[in-house]
Motif scaffolding. Sequence first.
Motif, PDB file in Angstrom:
ATOM      1  N   LEU A 214      22.799  -1.948-133.827  1.00  0.00           N
ATOM      2  CA  LEU A 214      22.266  -2.262-132.438  1.00  0.00           C
ATOM      3  C   LEU A 214      23.065  -3.429-131.712  1.00  0.00           C
ATOM      4  CD1 LEU A 214      18.763  -2.704-133.707  1.00  0.00           C
ATOM      5  CD2 LEU A 214      19.639  -0.627-132.710  1.00  0.00           C
ATOM      6  N   SER A 215      22.886  -3.266-130.052  1.00  0.00           N
ATOM      7  CA  SER A 215      23.526  -4.181-129.443  1.00  0.00           C
ATOM      8  C   SER A 215      22.780  -5.272-128.950  1.00  0.00           C
ATOM      9  CB  SER A 215      24.342  -3.383-128.183  1.00  0.00           C
ATOM     10  OG  SER A 215      23.449  -2.933-127.330  1.00  0.00           O
ATOM     11  N   ASN A 216      23.324  -6.365-128.719  1.00  0.00           N
ATOM     12  CA  ASN A 216      22.366  -7.354-128.267  1.00  0.00           C
ATOM     13  C   ASN A 216      22.033  -7.394-126.930  1.00  0.00           C
ATOM     14  OD1 ASN A 216      22.412  -8.836-130.856  1.00  0.00           O
ATOM     15  ND2 ASN A 216      24.607  -9.450-130.354  1.00  0.00           N
ATOM     16  N   GLY A 217      21.151  -8.051-126.383  1.00  0.00           N
ATOM     17  CA  GLY A 217      20.625  -8.158-124.977  1.00  0.00           C
ATOM     18  C   GLY A 217      19.558  -7.241-124.489  1.00  0.00           C
ATOM     19  N   ARG A 218      19.574  -6.894-123.233  1.00  0.00           N
ATOM     20  CA  ARG A 218      18.719  -6.005-122.601  1.00  0.00           C
ATOM     21  C   ARG A 218      18.159  -4.748-123.671  1.00  0.00           C
ATOM     22  NH1 ARG A 218      18.986  -1.942-118.802  1.00  0.00           N
ATOM     23  NH2 ARG A 218      21.242  -1.930-119.288  1.00  0.00           N
TER      24      ARG A 218
ATOM     25  N   GLU B  31      14.008 -12.928-139.973  1.00  0.00           N
ATOM     26  CA  GLU B  31      15.000 -13.721-139.355  1.00  0.00           C
ATOM     27  C   GLU B  31      15.676 -12.942-138.230  1.00  0.00           C
ATOM     28  OE1 GLU B  31      15.907 -16.716-140.362  1.00  0.00           O
ATOM     29  OE2 GLU B  31      17.692 -16.863-139.516  1.00  0.00           O
ATOM     30  N   PHE B  32      15.449 -11.551-138.127  1.00  0.00           N
ATOM     31  CA  PHE B  32      15.806 -10.794-137.074  1.00  0.00           C
ATOM     32  C   PHE B  32      15.497 -11.263-135.707  1.00  0.00           C
ATOM     33  CE2 PHE B  32      15.821  -6.983-134.233  1.00  0.00           C
ATOM     34  CZ  PHE B  32      17.278  -6.720-134.337  1.00  0.00           C
ATOM     35  N   ASP B  33      14.302 -11.779-135.716  1.00  0.00           N
ATOM     36  CA  ASP B  33      13.521 -12.254-134.362  1.00  0.00           C
ATOM     37  C   ASP B  33      13.891 -13.959-134.159  1.00  0.00           C
ATOM     38  OD1 ASP B  33      12.454  -9.580-133.792  1.00  0.00           O
ATOM     39  OD2 ASP B  33      10.937 -10.009-135.272  1.00  0.00           O
ATOM     40  N   ASN B  34      14.539 -14.360-135.161  1.00  0.00           N
ATOM     41  CA  ASN B  34      14.797 -15.951-135.070  1.00  0.00           C
ATOM     42  C   ASN B  34      16.012 -16.056-133.844  1.00  0.00           C
ATOM     43  OD1 ASN B  34      16.132 -18.393-134.933  1.00  0.00           O
ATOM     44  ND2 ASN B  34      16.215 -18.465-137.165  1.00  0.00           N
ATOM     45  N   PRO B  35      15.752 -16.332-132.604  1.00  0.00           N
ATOM     46  CA  PRO B  35      16.961 -16.477-131.555  1.00  0.00           C
ATOM     47  C   PRO B  35      18.157 -17.366-131.963  1.00  0.00           C
ATOM     48  CG  PRO B  35      15.136 -17.923-130.989  1.00  0.00           C
ATOM     49  CD  PRO B  35      14.495 -17.018-132.168  1.00  0.00           C
ATOM     50  N   ASP B  36      17.844 -18.173-133.127  1.00  0.00           N
ATOM     51  CA  ASP B  36      19.243 -19.188-133.275  1.00  0.00           C
ATOM     52  C   ASP B  36      19.735 -18.516-134.856  1.00  0.00           C
ATOM     53  OD1 ASP B  36      18.694 -20.698-131.406  1.00  0.00           O
ATOM     54  OD2 ASP B  36      16.956 -21.874-132.545  1.00  0.00           O
ATOM     55  N   THR B  37      19.637 -17.564-135.121  1.00  0.00           N
ATOM     56  CA  THR B  37      19.982 -17.054-136.463  1.00  0.00           C
ATOM     57  C   THR B  37      21.455 -16.784-136.374  1.00  0.00           C
ATOM     58  OG1 THR B  37      19.866 -15.342-138.031  1.00  0.00           O
ATOM     59  CG2 THR B  37      19.931 -14.491-135.917  1.00  0.00           C
ATOM     60  N   ARG B  38      21.887 -17.019-137.372  1.00  0.00           N
ATOM     61  CA  ARG B  38      23.581 -17.068-137.489  1.00  0.00           C
ATOM     62  C   ARG B  38      23.943 -15.633-138.188  1.00  0.00           C
ATOM     63  NH1 ARG B  38      27.106 -21.231-135.874  1.00  0.00           N
ATOM     64  NH2 ARG B  38      25.756 -22.629-134.986  1.00  0.00           N
TER      65      ARG B  38
ATOM     66  N   LEU C 169      18.311  -4.162-126.646  1.00  0.00           N
ATOM     67  CA  LEU C 169      17.704  -4.338-127.811  1.00  0.00           C
ATOM     68  C   LEU C 169      15.960  -4.683-127.583  1.00  0.00           C
ATOM     69  CD1 LEU C 169      18.305  -5.044-130.899  1.00  0.00           C
ATOM     70  CD2 LEU C 169      18.232  -7.730-130.144  1.00  0.00           C
ATOM     71  N   LYS C 170      15.785  -5.326-126.492  1.00  0.00           N
ATOM     72  CA  LYS C 170      14.401  -5.481-126.173  1.00  0.00           C
ATOM     73  C   LYS C 170      13.748  -4.303-126.144  1.00  0.00           C
ATOM     74  CE  LYS C 170      14.657 -10.036-123.904  1.00  0.00           C
ATOM     75  NZ  LYS C 170      15.691 -10.052-123.274  1.00  0.00           N
ATOM     76  N   GLU C 171      14.174  -3.081-125.502  1.00  0.00           N
ATOM     77  CA  GLU C 171      13.674  -2.081-125.185  1.00  0.00           C
ATOM     78  C   GLU C 171      13.519  -1.058-126.428  1.00  0.00           C
ATOM     79  OE1 GLU C 171      14.154   0.083-121.540  1.00  0.00           O
ATOM     80  OE2 GLU C 171      15.313  -1.600-121.023  1.00  0.00           O
ATOM     81  N   VAL C 172      14.591  -1.048-127.384  1.00  0.00           N
ATOM     82  CA  VAL C 172      14.824  -0.293-128.570  1.00  0.00           C
ATOM     83  C   VAL C 172      13.789  -0.627-129.819  1.00  0.00           C
ATOM     84  CG1 VAL C 172      16.874  -1.340-129.692  1.00  0.00           C
ATOM     85  CG2 VAL C 172      16.557   1.031-129.672  1.00  0.00           C
ATOM     86  N   MET C 173      13.531  -2.146-129.876  1.00  0.00           N
ATOM     87  CA  MET C 173      12.577  -2.657-131.157  1.00  0.00           C
ATOM     88  C   MET C 173      11.191  -1.872-131.026  1.00  0.00           C
ATOM     89  SD  MET C 173      14.958  -3.763-132.660  1.00  0.00           S
ATOM     90  CE  MET C 173      14.016  -4.261-133.958  1.00  0.00           C
ATOM     91  N   PRO C 174      10.824  -1.600-129.849  1.00  0.00           N
ATOM     92  CA  PRO C 174       9.441  -1.074-130.037  1.00  0.00           C
ATOM     93  C   PRO C 174       9.487   0.409-130.521  1.00  0.00           C
ATOM     94  CG  PRO C 174       9.531  -2.241-127.889  1.00  0.00           C
ATOM     95  CD  PRO C 174      10.843  -2.334-128.545  1.00  0.00           C
ATOM     96  N   LEU C 175      10.371   0.938-130.268  1.00  0.00           N
ATOM     97  CA  LEU C 175      10.784   2.504-130.726  1.00  0.00           C
ATOM     98  C   LEU C 175      11.011   2.449-132.245  1.00  0.00           C
ATOM     99  CD1 LEU C 175      13.250   4.170-128.106  1.00  0.00           C
ATOM    100  CD2 LEU C 175      10.575   4.672-128.524  1.00  0.00           C
ATOM    101  N   LEU C 176      11.819   1.609-132.692  1.00  0.00           N
ATOM    102  CA  LEU C 176      12.150   1.299-134.215  1.00  0.00           C
ATOM    103  C   LEU C 176      10.695   1.037-134.805  1.00  0.00           C
ATOM    104  CD1 LEU C 176      15.523  -0.395-134.132  1.00  0.00           C
ATOM    105  CD2 LEU C 176      14.930   2.113-134.349  1.00  0.00           C
ATOM    106  N   TYR C 177      10.063   0.133-134.178  1.00  0.00           N
ATOM    107  CA  TYR C 177       8.508  -0.471-134.788  1.00  0.00           C
ATOM    108  C   TYR C 177       7.770   0.856-135.321  1.00  0.00           C
ATOM    109  CZ  TYR C 177       9.575  -5.307-135.307  1.00  0.00           C
ATOM    110  OH  TYR C 177       9.847  -6.657-135.884  1.00  0.00           O
ATOM    111  N   ALA C 178       7.676   1.706-133.924  1.00  0.00           N
ATOM    112  CA  ALA C 178       6.878   2.839-134.006  1.00  0.00           C
ATOM    113  C   ALA C 178       7.568   3.954-135.037  1.00  0.00           C
ATOM    114  CB  ALA C 178       6.803   3.488-132.417  1.00  0.00           C
ATOM    115  N   ALA C 179       8.670   3.852-135.216  1.00  0.00           N
ATOM    116  CA  ALA C 179       9.108   4.767-136.173  1.00  0.00           C
ATOM    117  C   ALA C 179       9.019   4.189-137.725  1.00  0.00           C
ATOM    118  CB  ALA C 179      10.577   5.150-135.799  1.00  0.00           C
ATOM    119  N   GLY C 180       8.401   3.191-137.639  1.00  0.00           N
ATOM    120  CA  GLY C 180       8.143   2.634-138.974  1.00  0.00           C
ATOM    121  C   GLY C 180       9.338   1.856-139.806  1.00  0.00           C
ATOM    122  N   ILE C 181      10.330   1.247-138.714  1.00  0.00           N
ATOM    123  CA  ILE C 181      11.419   0.512-139.123  1.00  0.00           C
ATOM    124  C   ILE C 181      11.289  -0.916-138.612  1.00  0.00           C
ATOM    125  CG2 ILE C 181      13.919   0.308-139.084  1.00  0.00           C
ATOM    126  CD1 ILE C 181      13.957   3.242-138.199  1.00  0.00           C
TER     127      ILE C 181
END
Lengths: 393, 220
Positions: free
Chosen positions: B11-15, B34-41, B17-29
Amino acid sequence: MNELVTRALLPAGLRDALPAEADQEAEIVWRVTQTFKRYGYARVKPPMVEFEESLLAGSQAGMSRHCFRLMDPDSQRMMALRADMTPQVARIAATRLKGEARPLRLSYAGQVLRVKGDGLRPERQFGQVGAELIGADEPAADAEIIAMSAAALADVGAANVSIDLTIPYLVPAIIGWSQVPPDIAANLRAALDRKDAAAVANLGGRVGALLADLVAASGPAAVVLAKLDGLDLPPTARGEVVRLKEAVRLVQAARPDLALTIDTVERRGFEYQKGLSFTIFARGVRGELGRGGRYLAGEDLMEGAGETATGVTLFTDTVLRALPFPAAEACAFAPFGTPPAVVRALRDGGNLVRDGFGPVADAVAEARRLGCSHIVEGGKAVLLPANPKEAKK
Amino acid sequence: MPANDKLILALSNGRILKEVMPLLYAAGIRPEAEFDNPDTRLLRFQTNDPRLDIVRARAFDVATLVAFGAAHLGVAGNDVIVEFDYSEIYAPLDLGIGKCRLSVAEPADLAGRDDPRKWSHVRVATKYPNVARKHFARRGVQAECIKMNGAIELAPALGLARRIVDLVSSGATLKANGLVEVEHIADVTSKLIVNRAALKTRHGDVQPLIDRISEVARAA
């Protein structure tokens, strides 16, 4: 940069194969051609360079942009370096072996050179090993080539091989029949290549739904064949599906363990193919291990009509990537002064033996320095004792 | 199961990502917390599916990862897909997100006296030199493309090139930099992309994932 340093640089896309790899590649070529031989294929060896009009005759014109050219100072005619060996073998079949009984089974192995690599294969020089079956139109001939390819890859030890079958002109035939306007047809083909079923349905006009169904009908052979039965295909396409089905049945009978998939929309690289074609993949390996299919051999040569043929080409560089790195081979060091008869007996017995050329203080250390695993002692190859330096680590 | 036997979704960072995540959640992924931690390395994340990992990369790299089979699936805009035109990428599904367009823009004062139909040569700054060159070639215009990786809108004001080819969504960035759109090249949306060999050799793993995402994308 220092000029002496840059002299080590090779032109882009060309490389040296070093000991273990060069040996492994030669082994692949040998094993594959032996497998082909057991199916009754006789090896031929065309030259590396030919006159360009014979190398690029007929449907091979598309290879023109891949070929290096040289001027023959003798005949003053333009010659081309082969970028693919199949047309050369087809030429041999159509000319010197024209009188031989059909079907004619030929195999070949050699290096090809291309002007440019592509994204997935930056190599400009790579090896091809292949087989051509000329003058047999039966589905059994298609099946023989596919099953033999699988057998050859199994013999070299490639794991998780899967073969993807296609009928490259099925989709062009449907598009042609539907009279989709040319500007839309280009977009339609792009959408088909991207497998974008929604766009295909939109652009395809009256065949949009059918083409979208074909895009969806890809995957394991058994599943796809069942789906194709349910589709309303034009009568000409129906015949090809019957052939596909028969070939799949025969391949599965010959190699029940082979993973066979079907994708009737695949057409890239198959522009000149005349019927059932295939691409060979291995799970986890980038690129194609090989490809092949039905074509017209010897078109525009001699009488020019050409004859139906099918064949396969394996790419040795990709096959190499599908194999584990070879384990180091056992090799014995024969210290200076070992009787020649002893060394000869060991070599005759299939052992690898490196001779020492002068006396050394520590023969075991010398054997280790030369990368040997054994040392010749008392007329036998003895495993070297464990290295004390490595034991300490 | 060896580690590299997992499916990788890039997945690409940025704009986007915000739109694609709801789709992935709806698909059960669902990726790990840690994925939602903005400071993650971290760059690679596990998901609730033990056979699927997510990696994050720049948009152009998502296409490259998928083309070379380093990632099996990815989400990328068709701006990136057509720029590379990799034959090894399938784009079976339009996700209908990340909508924008690829356009030619130039300073407003130039646009006032400029007629694009009269161009024979243009110099453009762009992230998309291949797309730009092809677009202008189709119109019979020779294009000199200067490849930039970001802040393309600066180019005209600094005298690098008078025109740019870039993504436009609301047009606010262009406006803020005194630029106006003069030509539309293509509409852009994000697609689910798949590596060709992965679809053939791992059809049983990959296709069900495409089908699941496809269902939620259609419902959205």
